[in-house]
Design an enzyme around this catalytic site. Structure first.
Site, short mmCIF file in Angstrom:
data_model
loop_
_atom_site.label_atom_id
_atom_site.label_comp_id
_atom_site.label_asym_id
_atom_site.label_seq_id
_atom_site.Cartn_x
_atom_site.Cartn_y
_atom_site.Cartn_z
N ILE A 288 -56.08 -114.93 37.65
CA ILE A 288 -56.19 -116.06 36.72
C ILE A 288 -56.04 -115.55 35.30
CG2 ILE A 288 -57.66 -117.39 38.28
CD1 ILE A 288 -60.02 -116.75 36.38
N SER A 289 -55.59 -116.44 34.42
CA SER A 289 -55.44 -116.14 32.99
C SER A 289 -54.47 -114.96 32.81
CB SER A 289 -56.81 -115.88 32.38
OG SER A 289 -56.76 -115.89 30.97
#
Length: 624
Positions: A288-289
């Site tokens: 994620i990110s």
């Protein structure tokens, strides 16, 4: 899709002995590669593997892989697990605290948030860990790689989940993303800190961190990061900003090396089942990110080594309509958003708007004095700043959720760190006068204490401020304290000169390409993301990939912003849903697809905020 994923190899004994000889216990390094085609082998000739300072450990009987024995109750504690000796914590204490910090930085663990009951797992998973340093060709510094091998690993249905830390976090930075999904189902999980992480270096004391996370001197053989710095340099250096490697350009190769390290770890741990190769082991990448951006960069690498990818809220940049670089919209937001937020209604709390209104008004006045805004008063100036951001692609939802990043001065910290990384600047070389140092409540730089230093490795997020280390701005001055430094940072994107060219060249090296043909990819992103807006990242990436003929599936989730960890704040928890349930669901779907099911369809998901109540399954609408 590769075949024989469930095949148990019957390698000759000599081959098993050879694999054992090349295993991690040799420490000094390894140049062996898994079986691959002749074309892949030729392409890999310049990608010689080098794993150094390998370690292994056992985690059973009150300790475990997911939470180091803390369980959900221990993870929910508001203070970190204590060290018996604050200045000299043990390796076990450092690991436990690093896991606590990594969980709390990523997941919503609040009692009403549903973690561990409605979604996710903190199950006790006994097993072993293997870690080392890996270095991509041309890099000055290594990145950490780590493999968690559960005792319940099924060698007849061998699987590896490979991941990269979100943000700039340390090696356990994706434990709540990949570990929580992969370990309870019997997969090995491979991690990389992707050339960032919490291996800070105390320039005043000449001390950094060794392979086990303990404080070590510059002359230590296993020092994780020692910057090239002047002898008189003061303050704190850290790998993301000061390695001179521009690690983001190599995120994909970091992920692949972590997967390769997983195969070596499996060969060592299970020699009777060796060899483990990309041909006989299922490999799914998730992050994620920044970790989401890293696995998408891994997806574009040649070779049939990766079986599927799930990218959540990815920081990814493509050369396509609507796409914007992180540095572009971060520096824009750092300058305009504090003013613009005064014209955005229904802002989430905290930060408390009444406390920051004077600072926001000062920014409006500064921008008006500079000719950026022309409104006659603060209210008019704020509306104009908001209109400028919306014209640049910011949605009302992204602006509202961006209040958190503006209120906590996150934009400035990100911009200062990334400018140094993109320009490959070393300690004291950055063009805008930013540095990093231990600070007290007066914000005056000072030497770090031994206790502060010992806690950096488990506690730090990889980008100060935090853990007692602050961002030092040489240009700070009233009435708009941070304006001068931010204008300098913005100029590195919009301006001219050697420094701007240098930073923009570093940014160009991070541009992503479409995924490898035939690779299943699912992108999941919250439509209220105020840190990495979908309009600048996921949406153009998906369109770009599809234009190249790639089959990328896209889930857009309403009422989801960027930080699950901040849902513990009452107003954020009432307004927003977590992203992690959808990342886990996407992993379930691609895993099932690799067993023959259809890929999930695109979806715009109408998740329902929980308000003041506890999260229930009805709030988490899942696509069919």
């Amino acid at each position: 899709m590769r075949q024989n994923l469930h095949h148990t190899p019957t390698a000759p004994r000599a081959l098993l002995l050879a694999a054992a000889t090349l295993a991690l216990a040799t420490l000094a390094g390894c140049a062996a590669t898994p079986d691959r085609s002749a074309a892949e082998a030729g392409a890999a000739a310049t990608e010689t593997l080098m794993f150094e300072h390998a370690r292994s450990s056992i985690h059973r009987d009150g300790d475990d892989l997911l939470t180091a024995g803390l369980g959900i109750d221990g993870l929910r504690q508001m203070v970190p697990p204590a060290f018996a000796d604050a200045e000299a914590p043990t390796v076990a204490e450092l690991r436990r605290r690093a896991l606590w910090s990594s969980w709390r930085g990523i997941a919503d663990l609040g009692p009403g948030g549903g973690y561990g009951t409605l979604y996710g797992s903190v199950a006790q998973v006994p097993g072993r860990e293997f870690s080392a340093y890996a270095t991509v060709p041309g890099a000055k510094h290594p990145h950490r790689v780590l493999v968690q091998l559960p005792d319940a690993f099924d060698a007849a249905k061998r699987c590896v989940v490979v991941t990269a830390s979100s943000g700039s976090r340390g090696i356990y930075g994706s434990i709540a993303v990949a570990g929580a999904w992969g370990l309870p189902r019997g997969c090995a999980v491979a991690y990389t800190d992707k050339g960032a992480g919490s291996d800070y270096f105390d320039l005043d004391a000449g001390l950094g961190f060794g392979a086990d996370g303990r404080v070590a001197g510059r002359d230590a053989a296993d020092l994780a990061f020692a910057p090239d710095a002047p002898a008189a340099a003061k303050g704190v250096a850290f790998k993301h900003a000061h390695s001179k490697d521009n690690p983001e350009a190599d995120w994909g190769r970091h992920v692949k090396q972590a997967a390769e390290f997983a195969l070596h770890a499996l060969d060592e741990a299970l020699p009777e089942e060796a060899p483990f190769t990309f041909d006989n082991t299922r490999v799914i990448a998730v992050g994620i990110s920044n970790g989401g951006g890293a696995v998408l960069r891994a997806a574009e690498l040649e070779g049939d080594w990766l079986d599927a990818v799930v990218a959540g809220e990815p920081n990814v940049y493509v050369d396509a309509p609507g796409a914007r670089t992180l540095y572009d919209y971060t520096t824009e937001a750092a300058l305009l958003m504090p003013c613009a937020l005064s014209a955005v209604d229904n802002l989430p709390q905290p930060p408390l708007l009444d406390q920051v209104k004077p600072l926001y008004a000062a920014r409006c006045a500064s921008l008006a004095a500079e000719g950026v805004l022309s409104g006659a008063d603060t209210a008019a100036q704020a509306r104009q700043a908001r209109d400028l951001l919306e014209a640049a692609g910011w949605t009302a939802e992204a602006l509202r959720a961006g209040a958190l990043s503006a209120g906590f001065d996150l934009w400035r910290a990100v911009a200062a760190t990334y400018a140094s990384a993109y320009g490959r600047y070393g300690v004291g070389e950055g063009p805008c006068g930013f540095s990093f140092a231990a600070q007290g409540s007066d914000f005056v730089p000072r030497p770090a204490t031994a206790a502060e230093r010992a806690a950096w490795w488990p506690d730090a997020s990889g980008i100060p401020p935090g853990s007692g280390v602050g961002l030092v701005d040489a240009g700070i001055a009233p009435p708009d304290l941070t304006l001068k430094g931010l204008q300098c940072l913005r100029g590195l994107w919009t301006g001219e000169g050697t420094d701007a060219d240098r930073v923009r060249a570093g940014i160009a090296a991070t541009r992503a390409a479409p995924p490898r043909e035939g690779l299943p990819v699912v992108v999941v992103h919250g439509l209220d993301d105020g840190l990495i807006p979908v309009a600048f990242s996921s949406a153009p990436y998906v369109a770009h990939a599809r234009a190249a003929g790639r089959d990328v599936r896209y889930w857009q989730v309403r009422n989801v912003q960027h930080f699950d960890g901040f849902l513990a704040l009452p107003d954020y928890g009432a307004r927003y849903l977590p992203l992690l349930p959808y990342v886990y669901e996407a992993l379930e779907r691609v895993d099932a697809h690799l067993d023959g099911a259809a890929l999930p369809a695109d979806a715009v998901i109408d998740a329902t905020p929980r308000g003041a109540a506890a999260l229930e399954a009805s709030h988490l609408v899942m696509p069919r």
